[in-house]
Design an enzyme around this catalytic site. Structure first.
Site, mmCIF file in Angstrom:
data_model
loop_
_atom_site.group_PDB
_atom_site.id
_atom_site.type_symbol
_atom_site.label_atom_id
_atom_site.label_comp_id
_atom_site.label_asym_id
_atom_site.label_seq_id
_atom_site.Cartn_x
_atom_site.Cartn_y
_atom_site.Cartn_z
ATOM 1 N N GLU A 290 0.789 -1.183 0.133
ATOM 2 C CA GLU A 290 -0.125 0.093 -0.205
ATOM 3 C C GLU A 290 0.981 1.246 0.020
ATOM 4 O O GLU A 290 0.399 2.216 -0.552
ATOM 5 C CB GLU A 290 -0.985 -0.179 1.300
ATOM 6 N N HIS A 311 7.914 -26.784 -0.152
ATOM 7 C CA HIS A 311 7.245 -28.143 -0.943
ATOM 8 C C HIS A 311 6.121 -27.731 -1.749
ATOM 9 O O HIS A 311 5.387 -28.529 -2.274
ATOM 10 C CB HIS A 311 6.796 -29.018 0.160
ATOM 11 N N LYS A 425 -14.094 0.370 -3.371
ATOM 12 C CA LYS A 425 -15.203 0.516 -2.365
ATOM 13 C C LYS A 425 -16.159 1.188 -3.074
ATOM 14 O O LYS A 425 -17.472 1.007 -3.022
ATOM 15 C CB LYS A 425 -14.579 1.319 -1.252
#
Ligand code: PA5
Length: 450
Positions: A290, A311, A425
């Site tokens: 951010e 793995h 948003k």
């Protein structure tokens, strides 16, 4: 000497000796921007002095609230998202270990802490409510704006549960709101309903807020030592003042990241060898991503948990596209150690580990991985912290915060805003029919119909 050990010896194949010192002038300029407030986003630098310059009366109130929660609740639900979630969750896990919430009351220092409002999953919230069942609980709702959809919905639902269980007046005594001093829907509601409130300071952005009440109340509810946490951060603040790259490891880390980025190492993996640090990487990803991901540039912050991910991601890291570098957060002395027992039959062939403990094996795994990845063309940085104490965590938090401030300015962006977070948003508000978003809703619906 720094409290942590910053090892950059495994970048020598990728960066010439002169390159870091040559960054000094740029780093000195970035330091001035950061410290003097001449850089972009200067209004959001209050985290720099936070470890010594914080509201002591509020700090005491946080400790008192934590004691009250511990006395009247078995569970604290912490509601928040992004910067109002990740720091608290990361710290709770770092300081208390993987099984904290599963321990019996006598084996825990504080209440169980669960998190909500960090997704829109109905199933998660329903499962949490089922889990709480008849047990006594309190809620710490955290939102600077007070209007973020995810925590607002979770709060509405859990508040209703509190009111059903305790009635309005007692429910209000069990709700702790961490929000803006004056503005926003949550502030309005808290004042009207009489919740105890804690303030998210204006000059501290969400991703830098873990050492404010945002992180401190949930951390204190687990019985962790807030004083030591702040002291660790304070020591780091003192240690990382001098911009001289030969003396300041946080600035050196920022400079090296920048050099690597310019050479095409555009993805940084934050790695650990201790499951207690998994959420640390999540917090770090927000802090880095951010802060730096803007203006069509920035290192992409990712993470890997070792040895688990050796793995799964190990193959890619060893031999995939060569644009990665690694920053390992290593704990010198983890809280526990376990000896590997001898077995007379030795059917599993492990007796060659005679006399070694799991921590020693983990250390060898780390050493082997660093060398293998380095040979495979991956620069590796290591930040080694002595232990998993509050002091170490405070120190580590500050190390990365100050580093990203410098790093952002080195890359010519404003490290303290987050304009991109708003885009989704707004779209979501429009699609949900929130008043005020009608025009955007019409445009989006047309696009969706295509
Ligand atoms: O760092 C940020 O600004 C965001 O991640 C916010 O913390 C997040 O969107 C939550 O915002 P708020 O605290 O206003 O609910």
């Amino acid at each position: 000497m720094s409290y942590i050990n910053f090892d950059d010896s495994k970048i020598s194949k990728f960066i010439n000796d002169n390159e870091v010192p040559e960054m000094q002038a740029l780093v000195t300029a970035a330091n001035e921007q950061l410290r003097q407030g001449t850089g972009a986003g200067a209004d959001f630098r209050d985290w720099i002095n936070l470890p010594s310059d914080f509201d002591k009366a509020e700090f005491d109130r946080i400790k008192k609230a934590a004691t009250k929660i511990q006395s009247d609740s078995e569970v604290l639900v912490v509601i928040g998202i992004g910067g109002s979630y990740l720091g608290a969750k990361m710290a709770v896990d770092f300081l208390n270990g993987s099984f904290y919430n599963s321990k019996s009351k006598d084996d825990r220092r504080g209440v169980q802490v669960f998190f909500a409002g960090n997704s829109l999953s109905a199933s998660y919230l329903r499962e949490l409510q089922d889990f709480i069942g008849d047990r006594d609980f309190s809620v710490n709702v955290i939102s600077k704006s007070g209007t973020t959809t995810e925590p607002s919905i979770a709060f509405r639902i859990l508040k209703e549960k509190l009111i059903q269980k305790y009635g309005e007046a007692e429910a209000a005594h069990r709700i702790y709101a961490t929000t803006d001093a004056k503005h926003g829907a949550l502030r309005k509601e808290a004042d009207a309903a009489g919740y105890e409130t804690f303030i998210i300071p204006d000059g501290v952005g969400g991703r830098f807020s873990v050492l404010t009440p945002v992180g401190l109340l949930p951390i204190a509810a687990t019985g962790a030592d807030l004083d030591q946490l702040m002291k660790g951060a304070e020591q780091a603040a003192n240690d990382y003042v001098d911009p001289d790259l030969s003396k300041n490891d946080a600035y050196r880390y920022a400079a090296i990241r920048n050099i690597l980025y310019r050479k095409g190492y555009v993805t940084e993996l934050c790695e650990n060898y201790e499951p207690n640090l998994r959420m640390f990487s999540e917090w770090w990803k927000q802090l880095m991503g951010e802060s730096e991901g803007k203006d069509q540039k920035g290192i992409y912050p990712s993470s890997a948990n070792f040895s688990t991910d050796l793995h799964s991601l190990g193959q890619y890291i060893q031999e995939g596209l060569r644009n990665l570098f690694e920053t390992v957060i290593k704990v010198k002395q983890p809280p526990y150690n376990v000896d590997i027992p001898m077995d007379d039959e030795n059917l599993d062939g492990l007796n060659y580990l005679k006399g070694q403990s799991m921590n020693e094996v983990n250390d060898k795994a780390y050493e082997g991985v660093v060398l293998a990845h380095n040979d495979g063309g991956v620069p590796v940085l290591t930040v080694e912290v002595p232990d998993e104490s509050e002091f170490s965590l405070g120190y580590l938090i500050y190390f990365f915060e100050i580093a990203v401030g410098i790093s952002g300015y080195l890359n010519g962006i404003n490290p303290f805003n987050q304009p991109g977070v708003e885009a989704y948003k707004k779209n979501m508000f429009a699609l949900l029919g929130k008043p005020g978003f009608e025009d955007l809703a019409e445009k989006l619906n047309k696009e969706l119909e295509k």
